[in-house]
Design a protein around this motif. Sequence first.
Motif, mmCIF file in Angstrom:
data_model
loop_
_atom_site.group_PDB
_atom_site.id
_atom_site.type_symbol
_atom_site.label_atom_id
_atom_site.label_comp_id
_atom_site.label_asym_id
_atom_site.label_seq_id
_atom_site.Cartn_x
_atom_site.Cartn_y
_atom_site.Cartn_z
ATOM 1 N N ASP A 47 9.428 10.444 -0.809
ATOM 2 C CA ASP A 47 8.733 10.159 0.447
ATOM 3 C C ASP A 47 7.814 8.951 0.311
ATOM 4 O OD1 ASP A 47 10.003 12.305 1.560
ATOM 5 O OD2 ASP A 47 8.299 13.680 1.364
ATOM 6 N N ALA A 48 7.047 8.907 -0.789
ATOM 7 C CA ALA A 48 6.101 7.807 -0.979
ATOM 8 C C ALA A 48 6.824 6.479 -1.176
ATOM 9 C CB ALA A 48 5.191 8.093 -2.166
ATOM 10 N N ALA A 49 7.945 6.480 -1.904
ATOM 11 C CA ALA A 49 8.675 5.231 -2.154
ATOM 12 C C ALA A 49 9.308 4.700 -0.859
ATOM 13 C CB ALA A 49 9.748 5.455 -3.211
ATOM 14 N N ARG A 50 9.886 5.589 -0.054
ATOM 15 C CA ARG A 50 10.452 5.149 1.225
ATOM 16 C C ARG A 50 9.387 4.489 2.099
ATOM 17 N NH1 ARG A 50 12.636 10.497 1.484
ATOM 18 N NH2 ARG A 50 14.847 10.592 0.894
ATOM 19 N N ARG A 51 8.187 5.037 2.068
ATOM 20 C CA ARG A 51 7.114 4.539 2.912
ATOM 21 C C ARG A 51 6.445 3.284 2.341
ATOM 22 N NH1 ARG A 51 4.484 8.702 2.520
ATOM 23 N NH2 ARG A 51 2.914 8.080 1.003
ATOM 24 N N THR A 52 6.269 3.248 1.019
ATOM 25 C CA THR A 52 5.466 2.199 0.386
ATOM 26 C C THR A 52 6.291 0.988 -0.026
ATOM 27 O OG1 THR A 52 4.028 3.962 -0.472
ATOM 28 C CG2 THR A 52 3.760 1.774 -1.430
ATOM 29 N N VAL A 53 7.474 1.230 -0.609
ATOM 30 C CA VAL A 53 8.313 0.126 -1.099
ATOM 31 C C VAL A 53 9.736 0.328 -0.582
ATOM 32 C CG1 VAL A 53 6.948 -0.508 -3.139
ATOM 33 C CG2 VAL A 53 8.535 1.418 -3.279
ATOM 34 N N PRO A 54 9.945 0.213 0.710
ATOM 35 C CA PRO A 54 11.263 0.553 1.284
ATOM 36 C C PRO A 54 12.400 -0.288 0.731
ATOM 37 C CG PRO A 54 9.865 -0.572 2.889
ATOM 38 C CD PRO A 54 8.993 -0.225 1.752
ATOM 39 N N GLU A 55 12.162 -1.577 0.469
ATOM 40 C CA GLU A 55 13.246 -2.413 -0.046
ATOM 41 C C GLU A 55 13.653 -1.981 -1.449
ATOM 42 O OE1 GLU A 55 12.268 -6.502 0.188
ATOM 43 O OE2 GLU A 55 12.062 -6.521 2.375
ATOM 44 N N ALA A 56 12.666 -1.751 -2.313
ATOM 45 C CA ALA A 56 12.973 -1.302 -3.675
ATOM 46 C C ALA A 56 13.637 0.067 -3.650
ATOM 47 C CB ALA A 56 11.696 -1.265 -4.514
ATOM 48 N N TRP A 57 13.200 0.905 -2.732
ATOM 49 C CA TRP A 57 13.820 2.226 -2.621
ATOM 50 C C TRP A 57 15.303 2.110 -2.288
ATOM 51 C CZ3 TRP A 57 13.529 7.266 -3.511
ATOM 52 C CH2 TRP A 57 14.370 8.112 -2.810
ATOM 53 N N THR A 58 15.609 1.328 -1.293
ATOM 54 C CA THR A 58 17.001 1.181 -0.869
ATOM 55 C C THR A 58 17.850 0.549 -1.966
ATOM 56 O OG1 THR A 58 16.301 0.974 1.443
ATOM 57 C CG2 THR A 58 18.507 0.170 0.877
ATOM 58 N N ARG A 59 17.299 -0.454 -2.640
ATOM 59 C CA ARG A 59 18.065 -1.196 -3.634
ATOM 60 C C ARG A 59 18.248 -0.406 -4.931
ATOM 61 N NH1 ARG A 59 14.712 -5.058 -4.134
ATOM 62 N NH2 ARG A 59 13.712 -4.291 -6.037
ATOM 63 N N ASP A 60 17.190 0.273 -5.400
ATOM 64 C CA ASP A 60 17.199 0.813 -6.756
ATOM 65 C C ASP A 60 17.211 2.338 -6.865
ATOM 66 O OD1 ASP A 60 17.040 -1.791 -7.683
ATOM 67 O OD2 ASP A 60 14.847 -1.756 -7.848
ATOM 68 N N ALA A 61 16.767 3.051 -5.812
ATOM 69 C CA ALA A 61 16.510 4.477 -6.000
ATOM 70 C C ALA A 61 17.245 5.394 -5.036
ATOM 71 C CB ALA A 61 15.002 4.742 -5.907
ATOM 72 N N ALA A 62 17.644 4.907 -3.873
ATOM 73 C CA ALA A 62 18.226 5.792 -2.862
ATOM 74 C C ALA A 62 19.486 6.488 -3.366
ATOM 75 C CB ALA A 62 18.525 5.000 -1.588
ATOM 76 N N ALA A 63 20.328 5.757 -4.091
ATOM 77 C CA ALA A 63 21.563 6.367 -4.597
ATOM 78 C C ALA A 63 21.249 7.477 -5.599
ATOM 79 C CB ALA A 63 22.447 5.297 -5.245
ATOM 80 N N GLY A 64 20.224 7.281 -6.418
ATOM 81 C CA GLY A 64 19.823 8.317 -7.362
ATOM 82 C C GLY A 64 19.326 9.561 -6.669
ATOM 83 N N TRP A 65 18.577 9.364 -5.569
ATOM 84 C CA TRP A 65 18.103 10.512 -4.806
ATOM 85 C C TRP A 65 19.276 11.314 -4.232
ATOM 86 C CZ3 TRP A 65 14.309 13.711 -3.996
ATOM 87 C CH2 TRP A 65 14.282 14.480 -2.835
ATOM 88 N N GLU A 66 20.275 10.631 -3.727
ATOM 89 C CA GLU A 66 21.439 11.332 -3.186
ATOM 90 C C GLU A 66 22.156 12.122 -4.271
ATOM 91 O OE1 GLU A 66 22.222 11.711 -0.043
ATOM 92 O OE2 GLU A 66 20.389 10.565 0.397
ATOM 93 N N LEU A 67 22.204 11.581 -5.486
ATOM 94 C CA LEU A 67 22.803 12.338 -6.595
ATOM 95 C C LEU A 67 21.984 13.589 -6.894
ATOM 96 C CD1 LEU A 67 23.899 9.546 -9.116
ATOM 97 C CD2 LEU A 67 25.376 11.005 -7.717
ATOM 98 N N CYS A 68 20.664 13.476 -6.812
ATOM 99 C CA CYS A 68 19.817 14.648 -7.031
ATOM 100 C C CYS A 68 20.119 15.736 -6.003
ATOM 101 C CB CYS A 68 18.339 14.254 -6.957
ATOM 102 S SG CYS A 68 17.735 13.278 -8.348
ATOM 103 N N VAL A 69 20.235 15.334 -4.751
ATOM 104 C CA VAL A 69 20.521 16.294 -3.684
ATOM 105 C C VAL A 69 21.869 16.972 -3.925
ATOM 106 C CG1 VAL A 69 20.945 16.552 -1.213
ATOM 107 C CG2 VAL A 69 19.076 15.083 -2.020
#
Length: 499
Positions: A47-69
Amino acid sequence: MSEPVALRLTAEDLAALARSRPAAPALAVLRRGQVSRRLLLLKGLADAARRTVPEAWTRDAAAGWELCVRAYAADPRAFEEVLLHPHAGVWLRRCLRALHGTGPGADLPVDLARLGTFGHAAALRAGLRPALSLPVRDGTLWLPTLGVVRLSGGANSVRLDGWTVAWANRTVSLRESRREDSRGNPRENPREDQREHPFAPRRLVVQPSAPAASRLSITVEDADPYRDVYGFPVQPRQSPALLAAWQSAVERTWELLGELMPERAVDCAFLWSALVPLRPGPRGRGRSSSSREAYGALAAAPQRDPLLLAETVLHETGHLALGSLTDLVDLTDPRDRTLHRVGWRPDPRPLGGVLTGTHAHIGLLDFWSRAAHTLGGAQARLAEQRLRLCGTQAAGALRVLRRNRAALTSWGACFVEHMTEEAEAYGFRVDRRPVPPAGQTVPSTGQTVPSTDQTVPPTGQSGVRRLTPFRVVRTAAQDAPASGTARVRPPPPRSTRSA
């Protein structure tokens, strides 16, 4: 990612924890609390990354979050195994502190990108076939519970396809790095260790030496990038010779614990999952530490004496148990800023540190008492000395805690009362005289003298909230009502070395 969980302990469970005699169901509740807490931290990170660093979230972390889910949906237990990797807690809190502006943010790009490798490891554990491409940030591929891959050759990106890792012109299999022998120990190949190869975690496995004894299996964490949180220098990757020395030392220690107090050995096996080798102290002295951020990990310098290493294991696993409890419920007022003198430290300690250290000392009284009555010669004399020292220091610290009862929560006061009873059961009298006026103590002579306590006025709320609904109840656990709501806030770093 899951429904809220209410965790409950009986008053008897709390008393047993205070006396360092926890029951298995209570330890299971504390472990479940760590799972719930880390799930909330992980959700808070997203939640904090989406809000604070949205570009970095999309580029580096969003795919990892989907794997976690996906991994959690496929196999919650397998996902929780990765979530409880000791230093995943360090990673989560470091990310949150950076995102909330309460800690350094220079490493945030690297830390945030590691949500991808965390998710990949979780998906593999859950039986999925994940595929992921990630930028190479610092030449290290962190795969909790699977190991660490050092990436060389100037690669700009790395491709993870199931159990295969590919970068530049190289391809390695994570499965190959997990080969073990019949005892559960890794098969060592020094030549492979000299090449760039997956740094698979190596394990120390000790089989039970008697029917009532417990099996021990711990991971040697000597490559994890988040292991340097214990206040002492950590050792690098252990050679086969060093691993053999650790295996021998742990085997002798475990045999001793199994003989002296098999019930505590069972507790230690439940709480202790990883060993972080530390560099020895001055003149080769032993040292040890643990961290509330790294539940399950014990950091220690090599120790040849099984009696002293057993003391270390009991001391630090006691910290792990208490830390997991105080992650759920406050025992001291978080607004209290008083500092107090204790016998085991030259510097004044906050009241929470006094309680933590006292609990560790209380947990050693039974061990040293049994050792003094069971062993012979120099070992018995050492045990008698250590028993007197631990008991005397614990009794003095309990007086400090009782004198500052106003800064204890109701459960903290109950906890201190049970620790007092345990100390007195071993012959160490605790001064129970009425509490004198604030700022004064009454010495044995009856004279009133200024207190050595140093007080700093409170500065308001601590900002650290319990992250898991929790209640201690006096009835059976199944009759306890639920309580509270959860809120994610980045907690400050803590190490029990400071206790």
